[in-house]
Structures are given as structure tokens and as C-alpha cells.
Design a protein around this motif. Structure first.
Motif, PDB file in Angstrom:
ATOM      1  N   GLU A  64      13.005 -35.319  20.746  1.00  0.00           N
ATOM      2  CA  GLU A  64      14.251 -34.871  21.393  1.00  0.00           C
ATOM      3  C   GLU A  64      13.995 -34.342  22.795  1.00  0.00           C
ATOM      4  O   GLU A  64      14.841 -34.489  23.681  1.00  0.00           O
ATOM      5  N   ARG A  65      12.846 -33.715  23.008  1.00  0.00           N
ATOM      6  CA  ARG A  65      12.462 -33.229  24.339  1.00  0.00           C
ATOM      7  C   ARG A  65      11.262 -34.012  24.876  1.00  0.00           C
ATOM      8  O   ARG A  65      10.514 -33.513  25.710  1.00  0.00           O
ATOM      9  N   GLY A  66      11.088 -35.235  24.406  1.00  0.00           N
ATOM     10  CA  GLY A  66       9.957 -36.034  24.824  1.00  0.00           C
ATOM     11  C   GLY A  66      10.173 -36.705  26.166  1.00  0.00           C
ATOM     12  O   GLY A  66      11.229 -36.580  26.801  1.00  0.00           O
ATOM     13  N   MET A  67       9.173 -37.409  26.614  1.00  0.00           N
ATOM     14  CA  MET A  67       9.251 -38.095  27.907  1.00  0.00           C
ATOM     15  C   MET A  67      10.258 -39.244  27.880  1.00  0.00           C
ATOM     16  O   MET A  67      10.905 -39.529  28.894  1.00  0.00           O
ATOM     17  N   LEU A  68      10.358 -39.924  26.732  1.00  0.00           N
ATOM     18  CA  LEU A  68      11.347 -40.998  26.551  1.00  0.00           C
ATOM     19  C   LEU A  68      12.077 -40.750  25.233  1.00  0.00           C
ATOM     20  O   LEU A  68      11.774 -41.378  24.210  1.00  0.00           O
ATOM     21  N   PRO A  69      13.058 -39.847  25.218  1.00  0.00           N
ATOM     22  CA  PRO A  69      13.678 -39.423  23.962  1.00  0.00           C
ATOM     23  C   PRO A  69      14.379 -40.558  23.216  1.00  0.00           C
ATOM     24  O   PRO A  69      15.056 -41.404  23.812  1.00  0.00           O
ATOM     25  N   VAL A  70      14.204 -40.576  21.915  1.00  0.00           N
ATOM     26  CA  VAL A  70      14.856 -41.580  21.076  1.00  0.00           C
ATOM     27  C   VAL A  70      16.379 -41.520  21.204  1.00  0.00           C
ATOM     28  O   VAL A  70      17.033 -42.567  21.324  1.00  0.00           O
ATOM     29  N   PRO A  71      17.008 -40.319  21.160  1.00  0.00           N
ATOM     30  CA  PRO A  71      18.479 -40.285  21.266  1.00  0.00           C
ATOM     31  C   PRO A  71      19.004 -40.975  22.519  1.00  0.00           C
ATOM     32  O   PRO A  71      20.041 -41.646  22.476  1.00  0.00           O
ATOM     33  N   ARG A  72      18.307 -40.827  23.620  1.00  0.00           N
ATOM     34  CA  ARG A  72      18.734 -41.477  24.866  1.00  0.00           C
ATOM     35  C   ARG A  72      18.595 -42.997  24.749  1.00  0.00           C
ATOM     36  O   ARG A  72      19.429 -43.759  25.256  1.00  0.00           O
ATOM     37  N   PHE A  73      17.537 -43.440  24.060  1.00  0.00           N
ATOM     38  CA  PHE A  73      17.305 -44.878  23.895  1.00  0.00           C
ATOM     39  C   PHE A  73      18.364 -45.519  23.014  1.00  0.00           C
ATOM     40  O   PHE A  73      18.946 -46.547  23.365  1.00  0.00           O
ATOM     41  N   TYR A 123      18.947 -39.235  14.225  1.00  0.00           N
ATOM     42  CA  TYR A 123      17.648 -38.818  14.740  1.00  0.00           C
ATOM     43  C   TYR A 123      17.590 -37.302  14.882  1.00  0.00           C
ATOM     44  O   TYR A 123      18.508 -36.673  15.392  1.00  0.00           O
ATOM     45  N   SER A 124      16.506 -36.755  14.438  1.00  0.00           N
ATOM     46  CA  SER A 124      16.093 -35.388  14.758  1.00  0.00           C
ATOM     47  C   SER A 124      14.585 -35.368  14.655  1.00  0.00           C
ATOM     48  O   SER A 124      13.985 -36.210  13.955  1.00  0.00           O
ATOM     49  N   ASP A 125      13.937 -34.453  15.345  1.00  0.00           N
ATOM     50  CA  ASP A 125      12.480 -34.386  15.280  1.00  0.00           C
ATOM     51  C   ASP A 125      12.003 -34.136  13.853  1.00  0.00           C
ATOM     52  O   ASP A 125      10.987 -34.699  13.421  1.00  0.00           O
ATOM     53  N   ARG A 126      12.726 -33.320  13.132  1.00  0.00           N
ATOM     54  CA  ARG A 126      12.325 -33.047  11.750  1.00  0.00           C
ATOM     55  C   ARG A 126      12.427 -34.307  10.900  1.00  0.00           C
ATOM     56  O   ARG A 126      11.537 -34.586  10.091  1.00  0.00           O
ATOM     57  N   PHE A 127      13.507 -35.077  11.085  1.00  0.00           N
ATOM     58  CA  PHE A 127      13.684 -36.304  10.319  1.00  0.00           C
ATOM     59  C   PHE A 127      12.585 -37.305  10.648  1.00  0.00           C
ATOM     60  O   PHE A 127      12.026 -37.967   9.757  1.00  0.00           O
ATOM     61  N   PHE A 128      12.232 -37.434  11.927  1.00  0.00           N
ATOM     62  CA  PHE A 128      11.169 -38.353  12.321  1.00  0.00           C
ATOM     63  C   PHE A 128       9.839 -37.926  11.714  1.00  0.00           C
ATOM     64  O   PHE A 128       9.052 -38.772  11.252  1.00  0.00           O
ATOM     65  N   ALA A 129       9.583 -36.619  11.697  1.00  0.00           N
ATOM     66  CA  ALA A 129       8.332 -36.125  11.119  1.00  0.00           C
ATOM     67  C   ALA A 129       8.257 -36.448   9.631  1.00  0.00           C
ATOM     68  O   ALA A 129       7.227 -36.920   9.128  1.00  0.00           O
ATOM     69  N   VAL A 130       9.341 -36.221   8.909  1.00  0.00           N
ATOM     70  CA  VAL A 130       9.381 -36.535   7.480  1.00  0.00           C
ATOM     71  C   VAL A 130       9.162 -38.032   7.275  1.00  0.00           C
ATOM     72  O   VAL A 130       8.420 -38.455   6.371  1.00  0.00           O
TER      73      VAL A 130
END
Length: 473
Positions: free
Chosen positions: A41-50, A67-74
Motif C-alpha cells: 500500500e505504501r510501496g514504490m509501485l502500489p498494487v491498488p494504484r495498478f 487488496y490490503s497488505d495483511r491480505f497479501f501477506a496471508v
């Protein structure tokens, strides 16, 4: 149908499946440990923006729906868990359909990651893992002998990997035809390994032999994969030896390892296959239908291989079912590296206390000897190599990297070997400079202990502070 199965490949299938599950585990582990800084979510190329600009049909992924960082981690750690279960042989304890579904799970999980991974997941071995992983779904478990059709398709993938790489070299850089590319390659490859310095300093006649052997492996041996045994086993075994040589000479993520896994499926290992009942009709129908579809999809990769404008590492469908591969169609003669530095002084001067950020895999400190990371993939380090080739490769993400370094972002700093600034005291300015790197000579190594010598070329990014980045955005 007796022709449908090949019991003599029982052990080969077992070894192939367990080895492929290990590659899956490495891939999911890398995703789980690196995603926050790269595509979070705060990455260099965020998934939500993509996903906001790319429709589902072009990039099918569960993260198109949520998408959420927690969901991606799981999601990523679930892939690790399934991979471990496959390594342990859980698929063999299930009924045939259950084993197939279990092998389908990591493919679906990783497809969702690759299709939103953007630049960080644009490497050929991502598609290769998905193509091979999809075929593994139909290879069966202990209830049936290995189906010949799927074994053939695995050899077809291996053929395209090797033959495509051989063609792109012969059509690309003239040094491949002159047998001189390895005069430079060990020094200029994306991420050298601990033995790369020694490989580079081998005698030039030996380098020419290496290139000639590579051409033989990639242009002659692949054809022999489709010949009777033991010729096919001999060809696959020589490919494995070649790949192990490449493992020793550099860090190429899991490209070499999954190629070895593929070659293992063509090796007839001595075994006594257990007696099993005939294969179910539904299984034969499914396998033959899938094989027919995949052969039809092979048209575009074949056309690409035959084209004078052959491209490398391209997927022709969003599911990455049949792809084209290749590597090092051209070889750099000089090595450049982007060195990132920060300072706490404001305003900064040329003689300010500029401190260098140290990466895990890419060359930085000339005295720091490279480490072995493959099959693990250091995605940021690889993209820094591309950035040094051309700033265009870094246009979409380099400003994001600088911004996060100015914030002392914890997830970004975890991708590095060392940050020169305390966690509670971020730098005021970041700059990047381009250096020419070369391996030291034997004499220089003895005198200085450094494996690299570097020379300043030009600025890559002038001193930049956080508020100026915010204004650009």
C-alpha cells in the motif's frame, strides 16, 4: 489406454514434483518478505494504484477484487504452507482429483501475485514457474503412472527455454558468434556470485570453450530430448551439468534451478513402479484436452522463435500458460552501478558527509565480496542493475525508493544490507551517482583485498530532499 502412461518415469515424476515444490516455496517466501516495500500500500509501485488502471481481463488476480497488505501477506504465507505440504508429499496421500487440486492451489496463488507485481515481477522465470506449475497439476499422483503427454509437454517447455535462449544469442550480440561474450559476462552480469571473480579471470581460450559448449547445449541438445532413451536422458543430464555451472558462476534467481527441475523430468531414473489400476477415463480426457489447448497456444511462441525479430521472456496470455524465453541476447562490455548516498547536512555540499547505502547483492563497497543468494531473488538489487543500464528502467520506481530512504522506511531498509543512518535520524538529502566497476586483478586483490575497482562517471540523481519529491508528485 496403455500408451497413455509411462511407469518407468515414476521416480522421475516424484523427484520433479518435490523439486518444483521447493522452487514454489522460494518464490512465495520472497514475495512474503519483500512485497511491502515494492508493491504494498505504501510501496514504490502500489498494487491498488495498478489495479485501478488495469482491468481484470489483462491481469487476472484476486487482488483485483481486494487488496490490503495483511491480505497479501496471508496469501503469500499460504503459498509457503502449501509448498511445504507438497514437499512433504501430501498430494500422494490424497485421491487423484484431490492431488490435482492441491497442485492447482500454488499456481493460482502465484499467478495472482505475478499479475500485479509489475516491474518487480517482469522476469522470465516468473512465467516459467507458472507454465511448469500448471503442467504439474496434470502429472498425477501415486494413483496413476505418469502420463506420457504431460511428460512430453514438460520437454517441450525445456526445449523452448534452451533453444530459444540459443537462438536469441546467435541472432543478437556478435560476441556470441565470435565466442568472446564470456570475456565480459562474468564481470557485467546482473548479480555476480562469490565465484564470479574467479570465473572472469579464467584464461580467454577457456572462455571460448565455455561459449562453444553453451551453443551446443542450447542449440543441439534440445532436439535430442525427443529421441528414445537413453539418448534423451543423456541430453537432459548434460543440460543439468551446464545449469550447475551457471549456478556456480552467478546469481540468476531460480532460473537455473527450475531449468534443472525441468530436465529431471526427462531423465529416466531406475525404479520399480508399483502396480496401479488403470487410469480413470475422466483423467485421460482432461489431460488430452489440456494438452491440445497448450499445443494450440504454442503457435505464437514458435512463430516468435522462428522470427528474425525474436523477443525474450514474453507471455502471450494473461495466465502465462505458454511463453517464450531467452537470456542475454546482448552482453554489456562495461559494468556501471548506481551508488545511493545520503547526508544529514542541510544544505549539502560536495564535501559533506555523504554515507553510502549498502545493498545485499549488487556491487557497492569494492571490498565487499559477493554472496550467493540464488535461488532467492533480490528484486530491488536486480532492478538497480537495470537502472545502471538506463535511467528509463528506473523511471517508475526510483523516486519512490528515494522517498522511502528519506523517511527511513522500515520495510524498504529491510531490503538493504545496511543503512548508514539510525532509525530515528533519517537523512536530509539523498543523491545517486553512477560508477564504472571492474574486477580487480590478482595483484590488486592481494594488495587491497578489494574484488572491485570503481571510477566515478556522473551524477545519476542530484541531491534531493523529501519536500522536493512531494512537489514533483
Amino acid at each position: 489406454m496403455e500408451w497413455f502412461t509411462a511407469p518407468e518415469y515414476w521416480l522421475s515424476r516424484l523427484v520433479f514434483q518435490r523439486a518444483l515444490a521447493v522452487v514454489y516455496l522460494v518464490a512465495f517466501l520472497g514475495a512474503a518478505l519483500q512485497f511491502r516495500a515494492l508493491i504494498g500500500e505504501r510501496g514504490m509501485l502500489p498494487v491498488p494504484r495498478f489495479v485501478a488502471r488495469v482491468p481484470f481481463r489483462r491481469a487476472p488476480s484476486v487482488f483485483q477484487l481486494h487488496y490490503s497488505d495483511r491480505f497479501f501477506a496471508v496469501w503469500s504465507w499460504a503459498g509457503c504452507a502449501v509448498s511445504v505440504a507438497l514437499i512433504a508429499g501430501l498430494d500422494s496421500l490424497l485421491p487423484l482429483w484431490g492431488g490435482m487440486l492441491l497442485w492447482l492451489v500454488p499456481w493460482v496463488l502465484y499467478l495472482s501475485i505475478v499479475n500485479v507485481g509489475q516491474t518487480w515481477y517482469s522476469f522470465g522465470w516468473e512465467s516459467l514457474l507458472l507454465e511448469v506449475g500448471f503442467l504439474a497439476v496434470f502429472l498425477g499422483n501415486d494413483e496413476v503412472a505418469p502420463p506420457i503427454v504431460v511428460l512430453f509437454l514438460l520437454r517441450w517447455v525445456l526445449f523452448r527455454v534452451e533453444f530459444g535462449a540459443g537462438l536469441i544469442k546467435m541472432r543478437g550480440d556478435a560476441c556470441w558468434r565470435k565466442l568472446t561474450c564470456l570475456y565480459f559476462h562474468h564481470e557485467t552480469q546482473p548479480m555476480p556470485g562469490p565465484l564470479s571473480w574467479f570465473f572472469h579471470h579464467l584464461p580467454k581460450p577457456f572462455h571460448r570453450v565455455e561459449v562453444a559448449a553453451n551453443h551446443f547445449t542450447q542449440l543441439a541438445l534440445p532436439v535430442l530430448l525427443f529421441t528414445p532413451q537413453p539418448i534423451a536422458t543423456a541430453a537432459a543430464s548434460l543440460m543439468i551439468l551446464t545449469q550447475l555451472w551457471l549456478v556456480l558462476s552467478g546469481n540468476f534467481s531460480w532460473l537455473n534451478w527450475i531449468t534443472i527441475v525441468l530436465a529431471l523430468s526427462a531423465v529416466e531414473l531406475p525404479t520399480t513402479a508399483p502396480d496401479v489400476s488403470g487410469t480413470p477415463i475422466w483423467y485421460e480426457v482432461v489431460v488430452l484436452a489440456v494438452a491440445t489447448a497448450l499445443l494450440a497456444l504454442s503457435y505464437r511462441p514458435v512463430r516468435n522463435m522462428l522470427s528474425r525479430r525474436q523477443v525474450m521472456n514474453c507471455s502471450f496470455d494473461p495466465l502465462h500458460l505458454v511463453n517464450t524465453y531467452g537470456a542475454f541476447g546482448s552482453v554489456s562490455r562495461l559494468r556501471h552501478e548506481v551508488v545511493v548516498e545520503g547526508t544529514a547536512e542541510d544544505p549539502p555540499r560536495e564535501d559533506s558527509d555523504w554515507r553510502e547505502y549498502e545493498f545485499k547483492g549488487k556491487p557497492g563497497d569494492p571490498r565487499y565480496w559477493p554472496r550467493q543468494f540464488a535461488p532467492y531473488h533480490l528484486r530491488l538489487d536486480w532492478m538497480m542493475w537495470f537502472a545502471a543500464l538506463s535511467p528509463a528502467y528506473a523511471e517508475s520506481w526510483f523516486a519512490g525508493l528515494v522517498e522511502r530512504l528519506l523517511e527511513n522506511d522500515r520495510d524498504t531498509l529491510r531490503l538493504l544490507r545496511r543503512s548508514p543512518f539510525p532509525a530515528d535520524s533519517p537523512p536530509r538529502y539523498i543523491r545517486a551517482r553512477l560508477y564504472r566497476y571492474r574486477y580487480t586483478t590478482w595483484r590488486e586483490l592481494r594488495e587491497t583485498g578489494a574484488c572491485w575497482h570503481r571510477t566515478y562517471v556522473r551524477d545519476f540523481l542530484p541531491p534531493t530532499r523529501l519536500d522536493s519529491l512531494a512537489q514533483r508528485r
